[in-house]
Design an enzyme around this catalytic site. Structure first.
Site, PDB file in Angstrom:
ATOM      1  N   ASP A  49       0.884  -1.163   0.000  1.00 42.00           N
ATOM      2  CA  ASP A  49       0.000   0.000   0.000  1.00 42.00           C
ATOM      3  C   ASP A  49       0.930   1.223   0.000  1.00 42.00           C
ATOM      4  O   ASP A  49       2.125   1.101   0.321  1.00 42.00           O
ATOM      5  CB  ASP A  49      -0.846  -0.064   1.277  1.00 42.00           C
ATOM      6  CG  ASP A  49      -1.455   1.255   1.668  1.00 42.00           C
ATOM      7  OD1 ASP A  49      -2.157   1.856   0.811  1.00 42.00           O
ATOM      8  OD2 ASP A  49      -1.232   1.710   2.807  1.00 42.00           O
ATOM      9  N   ASP A  56      -0.149   5.095   0.965  1.00 38.49           N
ATOM     10  CA  ASP A  56      -0.374   6.092   2.020  1.00 38.49           C
ATOM     11  C   ASP A  56      -0.443   5.462   3.400  1.00 38.49           C
ATOM     12  O   ASP A  56      -1.315   4.656   3.666  1.00 38.49           O
ATOM     13  CB  ASP A  56      -1.663   6.868   1.715  1.00 38.49           C
ATOM     14  CG  ASP A  56      -1.517   7.699   0.447  1.00 38.49           C
ATOM     15  OD1 ASP A  56      -2.285   7.463  -0.495  1.00 38.49           O
ATOM     16  OD2 ASP A  56      -0.613   8.545   0.394  1.00 38.49           O
ATOM     17  N   GLU A  66     -13.757  10.523  -3.242  1.00 40.72           N
ATOM     18  CA  GLU A  66     -14.878   9.938  -2.494  1.00 40.72           C
ATOM     19  C   GLU A  66     -14.978  10.589  -1.118  1.00 40.72           C
ATOM     20  O   GLU A  66     -16.064  10.828  -0.593  1.00 40.72           O
ATOM     21  CB  GLU A  66     -14.689   8.428  -2.369  1.00 40.72           C
ATOM     22  CG  GLU A  66     -14.776   7.666  -3.694  1.00 40.72           C
ATOM     23  CD  GLU A  66     -13.504   7.763  -4.536  1.00 40.72           C
ATOM     24  OE1 GLU A  66     -12.525   8.403  -4.100  1.00 40.72           O
ATOM     25  OE2 GLU A  66     -13.530   7.210  -5.660  1.00 40.72           O
ATOM     26  N   THR A  82      -2.660   0.799  -4.461  1.00 42.54           N
ATOM     27  CA  THR A  82      -3.021   1.979  -3.684  1.00 42.54           C
ATOM     28  C   THR A  82      -4.282   2.652  -4.186  1.00 42.54           C
ATOM     29  O   THR A  82      -4.620   2.552  -5.378  1.00 42.54           O
ATOM     30  CB  THR A  82      -1.888   3.037  -3.723  1.00 42.54           C
ATOM     31  OG1 THR A  82      -2.296   4.205  -3.003  1.00 42.54           O
ATOM     32  CG2 THR A  82      -1.548   3.421  -5.153  1.00 42.54           C
ATOM     33  N   ASN A  85       0.428  10.795  -7.649  1.00 43.02           N
ATOM     34  CA  ASN A  85       0.959  10.858  -6.275  1.00 43.02           C
ATOM     35  C   ASN A  85       1.979   9.759  -6.032  1.00 43.02           C
ATOM     36  O   ASN A  85       2.966   9.953  -5.321  1.00 43.02           O
ATOM     37  CB  ASN A  85      -0.182  10.757  -5.268  1.00 43.02           C
ATOM     38  CG  ASN A  85      -1.057  12.000  -5.253  1.00 43.02           C
ATOM     39  OD1 ASN A  85      -0.661  13.044  -5.789  1.00 43.02           O
ATOM     40  ND2 ASN A  85      -2.237  11.891  -4.676  1.00 43.02           N
TER      41      ASN A  85
HETATM   42  C1  XBP Z   1      -5.092   6.222   0.944  1.00 39.03           C
HETATM   43  C2  XBP Z   1      -6.244   6.959   0.412  1.00 39.03           C
HETATM   44  C3  XBP Z   1      -5.996   8.058  -0.586  1.00 39.03           C
HETATM   45  C4  XBP Z   1      -5.324   9.248   0.094  1.00 39.03           C
HETATM   46  C5  XBP Z   1      -5.583  10.518  -0.674  1.00 39.03           C
HETATM   47  O1  XBP Z   1      -4.650   5.384  -0.104  1.00 39.03           O
HETATM   48  O2  XBP Z   1      -7.372   6.658   0.753  1.00 39.03           O
HETATM   49  O3  XBP Z   1      -7.264   8.416  -1.078  1.00 39.03           O
HETATM   50  O4  XBP Z   1      -5.912   9.433   1.388  1.00 39.03           O
HETATM   51  O5  XBP Z   1      -5.120  10.367  -1.997  1.00 39.03           O
HETATM   52  P1  XBP Z   1      -3.781   4.016   0.214  1.00 39.03           P
HETATM   53  P2  XBP Z   1      -6.084  10.792  -3.215  1.00 39.03           P
HETATM   54  O6  XBP Z   1      -3.694   3.873   1.723  1.00 39.03           O
HETATM   55  O7  XBP Z   1      -4.565   2.907  -0.455  1.00 39.03           O
HETATM   56  O8  XBP Z   1      -2.442   4.284  -0.436  1.00 39.03           O
HETATM   57  O9  XBP Z   1      -6.626  12.168  -2.892  1.00 39.03           O
HETATM   58  O10 XBP Z   1      -5.165  10.778  -4.422  1.00 39.03           O
HETATM   59  O11 XBP Z   1      -7.155   9.731  -3.251  1.00 39.03           O
HETATM   60 MG    MG Z   2      -2.847   3.207   3.452  1.00 40.46          MG
END
Ligand code: XBP
Ligand code: MG
Length: 231
Positions: free
Chosen positions: A8, A10, A53, A117, A123
Site C-alpha cells: 500500500d 499512504d 470519495e 493503492t 501521487n
Molecule cells: C489512501 C487513500 C488516498 C489518500 C488521498 O490510499 O485513501 O485516497 O488518502 O489520496 P492508500 P487521493 O492507503 O490505499 O495508499 O486524494 O489521491 O485519493
Molecule cells: Mg494506506
C-alpha cells in the site's frame, strides 16, 4: 514460495496522510472555500478511502450534498493533487523505517515488488521520484487509484496488482496500514502484514498475520520477521 511483496502507499510506504490533509486545506483556501480539515476531522474522514470519495462524503454529510459544491469537486481534487505533489517534492518525504531496506533485500533475492493503492498514479510517481533514482525504480507493478472500479476495502486494486504480477495471491505478502486496506488485501486472498500509521493507530488489524510498529524493527532478519521464509 514467496514471489512478490505488494505495498500500500499512504501510511505504509510513507507517512503521507497529513500532507494530503494540508493539500486539501490549501486547495480549499485557494478556491475560496471556508472549509478546514483539522487532524481529528481528517481522521474521521479517512474512513472513506479515496480523496474524491472523501470529498463527496464531506459535502454530502456536512453541506447537504449541495449541487454547486458537488460540481466543484473535480476542480478541488485536481488542485489538491497538484499541491500535494509540491509538498511531497519540497519536503522530500522519506519512506517509513525499514521500507527501503526490505525493498533492497527483496530485489537482491529476486522477490518482485508491487504497489496497490487508492491514491492517484501521479501521487505514487511523486513519492517514488523523491526516494528512488529515475533509472532505478524498484516496482514491477503499480496498481493505483481509478484503475480499480471500487476503492478499498473492496479487493479490486489488490486483485489488479496480483493479476499484473501473474502470480497466485498465496505467493505474495501485502503490507497495509489501515483496516480498509487490510480488508481489501484479505479479500484478494493475500496474507497481510500490518504496520499502523499515524492516522490508523486506532484501527483494528483483524486478519493480519502479523502487526509491527514499522518494518525497521531492529534485530528481526527480514526473512523471519513475517514467519515466512521467502525462498
Ligand atoms: C489512501 C487513500 C488516498 C489518500 C488521498 O490510499 O485513501 O485516497 O488518502 O489520496 P492508500 P487521493 O492507503 O490505499 O495508499 O486524494 O489521491 O485519493
Ligand atoms: Mg494506506
Amino acid at each position: 514460495m514467496l514471489k512478490a511483496l505488494i505495498f500500500d502507499v499512504d501510511g505504509t510506504l510513507a507517512e503521507t496522510e497529513d500532507l494530503h490533509r494540508q493539500a486539501f486545506n490549501q486547495a480549499f483556501s485557494e478556491l475560496g472555500l471556508s472549509w478546514h480539515w483539522d487532524s481529528a476531522c481528517y481522521a474521521d474522514l479517512l474512513t472513506v478511502m479515496g480523496g474524491k470519495e472523501r470529498l463527496a462524503h464531506y459535502v454530502a454529510t456536512r453541506h447537504g450534498d449541495a449541487a454547486d459544491l458537488r460540481a466543484r469537486m473535480p476542480e478541488i481534487h485536481t488542485r489538491k493533487t497538484a499541491i500535494y505533489g509540491g509538498l511531497v517534492s519540497e519536503g522530500a518525504l522519506a519512506l517509513r523505517p525499514g521500507v527501503a531496506r526490505l525493498i533492497a533485500e527483496a530485489r537482491a533475492d529476486d522477490v518482485r515488488l508491487a504497489i496497490a493503492t487508492t491514491t492517484t498514479r501521479a501521487n505514487v510517481d511523486t513519492l517514488l521520484a523523491v526516494n528512488f533514482p529515475a533509472g532505478d525504480r524498484p516496482f514491477d507493478v503499480i496498481a493505483s487509484g481509478d484503475e480499480a472500479a471500487r476503492k478499498k476495502p473492496a479487493s479490486d486494486i489488490f486483485d489488479l496488482a496480483v493479476r499484473r504480477l501473474g502470480i497466485a495471491p498465496s505467493e505474495a505478502i501485502a503490507f497495509e496500514d489501515s483496516a480498509a486496506g487490510i480488508r481489501s488485501a484479505l479479500d484478494a486472498g493475500l496474507p497481510v502484514l500490518a504496520t499502523r500509521s499515524r492516522y490508523t493507530e486506532s484501527h483494528r488489524l483483524d486478519g493480519a498475520f502479523s502487526a509491527v510498529s514499522d518494518l525497521g524493527e531492529p534485530g528481526h532478519p527480514h526473512r523471519h520477521v513475517f514467519g515466512v521464509a521467502w525462498a
